[in-house]
Structures are given as C-alpha cells and as structure tokens.
Design an enzyme around this catalytic site. Structure first.
Site, short mmCIF file in Angstrom:
data_model
loop_
_atom_site.label_atom_id
_atom_site.label_comp_id
_atom_site.label_asym_id
_atom_site.label_seq_id
_atom_site.Cartn_x
_atom_site.Cartn_y
_atom_site.Cartn_z
N GLU A 59 20.56 -77.25 0.33
CA GLU A 59 19.39 -77.87 0.95
C GLU A 59 18.66 -76.77 1.72
O GLU A 59 19.28 -76.08 2.54
CB GLU A 59 19.84 -78.98 1.92
CG GLU A 59 18.62 -79.68 2.50
CD GLU A 59 18.92 -80.76 3.51
OE1 GLU A 59 20.11 -81.08 3.73
OE2 GLU A 59 17.94 -81.27 4.10
N ARG A 118 36.11 -76.57 1.40
CA ARG A 118 35.12 -75.62 1.89
C ARG A 118 35.78 -74.47 2.61
O ARG A 118 36.93 -74.58 3.07
CB ARG A 118 34.06 -76.29 2.76
CG ARG A 118 34.60 -77.01 3.98
CD ARG A 118 33.44 -77.50 4.87
NE ARG A 118 32.39 -78.20 4.14
CZ ARG A 118 31.08 -77.98 4.30
NH1 ARG A 118 30.65 -77.09 5.17
NH2 ARG A 118 30.19 -78.67 3.63
N LYS A 120 25.13 -75.33 9.44
CA LYS A 120 23.74 -74.89 9.62
C LYS A 120 23.15 -75.46 10.91
O LYS A 120 22.33 -74.82 11.55
CB LYS A 120 22.91 -75.30 8.41
CG LYS A 120 23.15 -74.39 7.23
CD LYS A 120 22.20 -74.69 6.09
CE LYS A 120 22.75 -75.79 5.22
NZ LYS A 120 21.98 -75.98 3.97
P1 ATP Z 1 26.63 -76.90 6.29
O1 ATP Z 1 27.63 -78.01 6.34
O2 ATP Z 1 27.18 -75.57 6.59
O3 ATP Z 1 25.42 -77.18 7.07
P2 ATP Z 1 25.82 -77.92 3.82
O4 ATP Z 1 26.98 -78.37 3.03
O5 ATP Z 1 25.00 -78.96 4.48
O6 ATP Z 1 26.23 -76.78 4.79
P3 ATP Z 1 24.20 -77.34 1.57
O7 ATP Z 1 22.92 -76.63 1.56
O8 ATP Z 1 24.20 -78.77 1.26
O9 ATP Z 1 24.86 -77.05 2.95
O10 ATP Z 1 25.26 -76.59 0.65
C1 ATP Z 1 24.98 -76.16 -0.64
C2 ATP Z 1 26.27 -76.05 -1.39
O11 ATP Z 1 27.12 -75.11 -0.73
C3 ATP Z 1 26.98 -77.36 -1.44
O12 ATP Z 1 27.23 -77.65 -2.80
C4 ATP Z 1 28.26 -77.16 -0.70
O13 ATP Z 1 29.30 -77.66 -1.47
C5 ATP Z 1 28.40 -75.65 -0.60
N1 ATP Z 1 28.95 -75.28 0.71
C6 ATP Z 1 28.40 -75.45 1.92
N2 ATP Z 1 29.20 -75.01 2.90
C7 ATP Z 1 30.31 -74.53 2.29
C8 ATP Z 1 31.53 -73.94 2.75
N3 ATP Z 1 31.77 -73.75 4.04
N4 ATP Z 1 32.43 -73.56 1.82
C9 ATP Z 1 32.20 -73.74 0.51
N5 ATP Z 1 31.09 -74.30 0.02
C10 ATP Z 1 30.15 -74.69 0.88
MG MG Z 2 24.76 -80.59 2.78
#
Ligand code: ATP
Ligand code: MG
Length: 578
Positions: free
Chosen positions: A55, A280, A290
């Site tokens: 996102e 993750r 984020k």
């Molecule tokens: P955050 O929780 O850090 O704000 P998010 O999951 O909201 O991150 P996205 O932009 O939705 O962020 O993530 C894009 C992709 O990256 C998703 O498919 C998610 O599975 C993966 N992702 C995000 N954070 C991690 C992590 N800590 N380890 C592995 N994969 C991740």
């Molecule tokens: Mg997300």
C-alpha cells in the site's frame, strides 16, 4: 521513471538465487515446496505468477524486503512472473511520493516487475461491477448502521453477532442506494455496502464485512472521480484474481481473511489464486510498522524516512547497506509459518559478510590526537605502500604519505596503562600500520584543562613496514593519518533505534517513543581521513581500518564538508574499546 537495463537486473538477480541454490544446506521451504507441487500437478496450467502488493502509504522497510525477495525470487526460480501492484484503496493515507519510492526501492534491491506497475485503483470500475453483481445475486446489501453500531452488532469471539436491520432490504433498493452512494448523494459514514454472509460465523471476518465505504476524498490517482472506495478485503483478492496471480503470498495475519477472499471469488465465479501465508519479519530493537515509522518522521524524531537509523530500505541504503547484503539476509532467515523475532545482529552480520569481501581498506582517525615525530624533518614526506585489502591482492595498493606530524586515535594512547595495553604509552613503542615503529617521549597537556593535546615521539628508521631488525617484539599496531595530508570530515556513528528489544516490553499506556535510544546517533566532527577519501563516491563502501565499515552520506555530504556514516562496526560487540 528510471528503468534499469533489463539484462543487468536479470544478472543481479540470478546471482542472488544462486546464493541459495548453490548451498546444499538450504532445503525447500514450505512455500517453495507447495509451488513445486502445484507446478508438478499442472495446477494453474503449471504457471507461476506472484505479486508484491504494497500500500503506498509509507516507505518500504526491511520486512517488505523479505516479501519482495520471496515473491520475485519465486517467480525467477520457477520461470514465472512477478507483478508490482500498488494496493491503493485508501485515498487518505496514500501518495505518489510513496509510489515512486517503492518502485525505486524494489529496483535497487535488484528486482524488475513484469510489465507495467499495476494499481488496485485501476480496478475501481471492475470492483464496482463486482459489487453490483453481488447485490443482484442477493449477496450484498446497503447498511445504514454507523461505525459504533456495526461494532455492537458484530458480536465477539464467543458470542454471535446480530443481523443489521437493513440486511433484508430488497435487491432493487440496495442497487438504487448503492448507485446513489456512488453518485455522491450521501455524506461520509451514512451508508456502507456489506456482504451478506453469516453474522454467527465463528470467523469474524465473515460477519457481513464492509465492501464499500463513502469517502469524499481525493485519490492520488483517480482524483475526485470516486467518493466510494472498496475496502482492502474487497479489493485485494479480486485484484490478485484479475491479474491471474497463481500464488498470493501474504503474511500470517491474513490467514483468517482467506475464507472471505475465497468466498468473494467463488460468488463472482472468477479465477482463484492460492493464498499462502508466512510469518512476517520482526527485528529486535527497532520498529517496523509504517504507522510508527511515520510517527517518527512526522514528529521530527528522525531525519525523515531515509534517516540511517530507520529500518526502511532507503534508510538502510543511506546507512551503507548493499542490495546483496539485504538479499543474503532474507535468504538466510528463510520463510516459516510461526512468528518470531530476528536479532538485529543477524542483519548487521550479513552486511559485514558482504563488505568484508568488497570494501577497500583505508585509514581514518575518528578522535584524533596529534603526534609529532621529532626525528623527521618538517619538509620530509615519505610515501608508504598500503594494501587495499589484506586478503585480496587484486584490490591493489596505494601510496600513503608519512611525515613529521600524524594523527592517531586518542584511545590508542594511555598515560597510565595497564599491562594488557599494547598500544602507545609514555616510553613505550607501537607499530604504525604500513609504516614504522614509533616511541613516545613526552606528553603535552593543556595547562588549564590537563587534556592531552600532543605526543612527542621518534621513529625507528630500521623498522620499515613495522619489522624490527634487532628482534625486539612490538605487540601493538595502530592506524594513523598524515596531518599535512588529512581530509577533515564529520563521521556519524549509529546504534539501535530502540533501547528495548521489542515493544511488547513497553507497559500499557506508556508512550513507546520513551524507548527511543538517545545514543542512536553520535556525531564526531574534525575526524581526520586518509586523503584518498576525498574521491569517495556515494554508493561506495570502505573499511576504515579498526573502526568499521563506512560510506559517504548521500544527503548531507558536500565537496566542502564531507560526511561519512558508519554502516556497521567490525565486530558484533560495540567497538568502544577500538
Ligand atoms: P506495516 O504493517 O509494516 O505497516 P503493511 O503490511 O501494512 O506493513 P503493506 O504495504 O500492506 O504493508 O505490505 C506489502 C506487502 O509486504 C504485504 O504483502 C505484506 O505481506 C508484506 N510485508 C509487510 N510487512 C512485512 C514484514 N514485516 N515481513 C514480511 N512481509 C511483510
Ligand atoms: Mg497492509
């Protein structure tokens, strides 16, 4: 936008996959095993199509790097394709600045997506059609409960929810209201479109989840075209489906959403990707969400998203991390089904491992103490030959000037030294790396403060290269820089962003930011660097002998005022003792 040369990207990438495939110790993880089985069974026509779906509401971090390496890695290993899709369904938090940074970071890591960048917002018309289709099939309804009421009706883990009073609204009325929602006739929050599934479902995600919300907000790509936006849950699975994704790899928290995604795809009768969840990445002593990273940026607690203390890809890049080190790290930690936290030391070790092979060695004195070598005339300069890498002759050598005045580290001299101290002390000898043995005769101090300001020494001309001719033993070797030729620089040393390993240790109600490490940045000014560092370029790494690995700061360094970042120390324990 900068498009890197395709074949170059392919090269970089095949290197990274070779790293793991050449290592017999690495067996297939559960995801690769599953994909292997699917391909063998001819599922999805034996195609492999993955995607990385961020996102665009912030910069990518090291956790995303894990997902990037996994998705792009799978595609490369199985001769498949990987899309980059911006999951931009929430207009309030998203921005083109983030979109651009995401593209740049993925490419910097060494990956190239297949075809154009995709956007969930490009599917808004298709998603809208799907919503109408569900309404017409009696599987979605327009609900007038507000957020608080929805919460109350939803029930809890151990009690079923209650049906919305609008659940049995006639199809024609649902369709009319939904079209009026789209036409902008209603204010935010007055209606939602909800799926009609089961308010008693044990899985809360199936209790009539929202599909569309009214939000009179400007979207970074569709502008003011829409005032209703699909929820992430309604958009994500169908976006994957529309792109023909075969394996939707996502993190564990989406496991409970899988039945909902599958329900949508089944009702709509469209292609069904296989969702597979993995744990993750969590790292000690830092934050990864984020939301929290944005908090640090907005409150000025760090110098932006690319602050070298941030776990963001751009922060790590500025700190001196290489794409190779990050890919190596991701390969080494692997993918599993259970949540765990990886020590930050493992990430640092991956960088050391890479830089030890690739970084040229130089000498730099971070906390200088002047040494006058009395038996060298003021106008005499001798060029000493120094190896650029102790174990790699192909790195070549360089000439470094040696003259009457040099700088050594303050910590390499001790006035009342214990027996175990093998560096310089009054009356003692030490070897200067690549030069000669010197002996200290006199310590000059500031009369007011008592601070040591200068050492008076002599050198032994019979010890060129540090070898004594009379067999006497010199135990210590220290680095140094010629005072007349040194380049001044600011050097920034970093430590962990957080004092605690995990925010789970923070008490309820306490501000997590109280755990920020006040020593996470230490700025040293007036450092004395070997003159070759005047030619340093952004993206190059150096080992400052005995002090760690360093790189030029990409944002603050100028030709007039050099700034270097320490990427990582030479050893895991903080190298305070030098
Ligand atoms: P955050 O929780 O850090 O704000 P998010 O999951 O909201 O991150 P996205 O932009 O939705 O962020 O993530 C894009 C992709 O990256 C998703 O498919 C998610 O599975 C993966 N992702 C995000 N954070 C991690 C992590 N800590 N380890 C592995 N994969 C991740
Ligand atoms: Mg997300």
């Amino acid at each position: 936008m900068r498009q890197p040369h395709r074949s170059k990207m392919a090269d970089t990438h095949s290197n990274s996959t070779n790293d793991s495939s050449e290592n017999p110790a690495i067996s297939l993880d559960f995801i690769r095993q599953r994909v292997t089985d699917d391909v063998a069974a001819g599922k999805h026509g034996a195609r492999v199509q993955t995607r990385f779906p961020p996102e665009p509401n912030g910069y990518l971090h090291i956790g995303h790097a894990k997902a990037i390496c996994l998705n792009f890695g799978l595609a490369a290993e199985f001769g498949g394709k990987c899309n980059l899709r911006m999951d931009d369904t929430n207009p309030l938090a998203e921005d083109t600045e983030y979109v651009e940074s995401i593209k740049a970071d993925v490419q910097w890591l060494g990956f190239q997506w297949d075809g154009p960048v995709y956007y969930a917002s490009d599917y808004f018309p298709a998603l809208y059609e799907m919503a109408e289709k569900l309404i017409l099939a009696g599987q979605a309804y327009v609900c007038s409960l507000n957020v608080e009421q929805v919460r109350q009706y939803r029930g809890s883990w151990n009690s079923p929810g209650r049906n919305s009073p609008d659940r049995d609204r006639p199809i024609s009325e649902n369709l009319e209201l939904f079209r009026r929602m789209k036409a902008g006739e209603f204010p935010d929050g007055s209606y939602t479109l909800r799926a009609k599934i089961d308010m008693a479902a044990p899985n809360m995600n199936l209790r009539d989840p929202a599909l569309y919300r009214i939000r009179h907000a400007h979207h970074h790509r569709t502008g003011d075209q829409w005032c209703i936006y699909p929820t992430y849950d309604f958009a994500h699975g169908q976006s994957d489906s529309l792109e023909g994704i075969t394996h939707s790899i996502c993190t564990l928290e989406f496991e409970d959403h899988r039945p909902l995604y599958d329900w949508f795809l089944e009702q709509l009768g469209i292609h069904r990707p296989q969702q597979i969840e993995f744990a993750r990445l969590n790292l000690t002593n830092t934050v990864m969400s984020k939301r929290r990273l944005l908090e640090l940026v907005k409150q000025g607690l760090v110098a932006g998203w690319s602050d070298p203390r941030m776990p963001t890809i751009c922060g790590l890049r500025r700190r001196g991390y290489t794409p190779q080190a990050l890919r190596q790290f991701c390969a080494a930690i692997g993918v599993t089904k259970f949540n765990s936290t990886t020590p930050m030391a493992r990430l640092e070790e991956a960088l050391r491992h890479d830089l030890n092979e690739t970084a040229g060695r130089v000498m730099a004195v971070l906390e200088p103490l002047k040494v006058v070598i009395e038996n060298i005339p003021a106008d005499q300069v001798e060029l000493r030959t120094a190896a650029n890498h102790p174990a790699k002759p192909e790195f070549g050598t360089r000439e470094i000037p040696f003259g009457r005045e040099i700088y050594i580290e303050r910590s390499d001299f001790m006035e009342n030294a214990p027996k175990s101290f093998f560096r310089l002390q009054p009356g003692g000898e030490v070897r200067l790396r690549f030069a000669y043995v010197i002996k200290c005769h006199e310590v000059k101090k500031d009369p007011d403060t008592g601070e040591i300001v200068e050492l008076r020494c002599t050198y032994d001309p019979e010890t060129a290269g540090g070898k004594t001719s009379d067999g006497r033993k010199i135990k210590g070797t220290i680095h140094w820089v010629s005072a007349a030729h040194a380049v001044d620089a600011e050097v920034r040393l970093y430590e962990n962003l957080l004092l605690v390993e995990s925010l789970a240790e923070v008490e309820d109600g306490e501000d997590w930011k109280n755990q920020l490490n006040p020593a996470s940045l230490r700025v040293l000014r007036g450092c004395k660097l070997e003159s070759s560092l005047r030619q340093a370029r952004v993206g190059q790494s150096f080992q400052f002998e005995r002090n760690g690995y360093f790189c030029l700061d990409s944002e603050d360094s100028t030709a007039q005022a050099l700034v270097f970042n320490r990427s990582v120390s030479l050893r895991e324990a903080a190298d305070k003792s030098a």
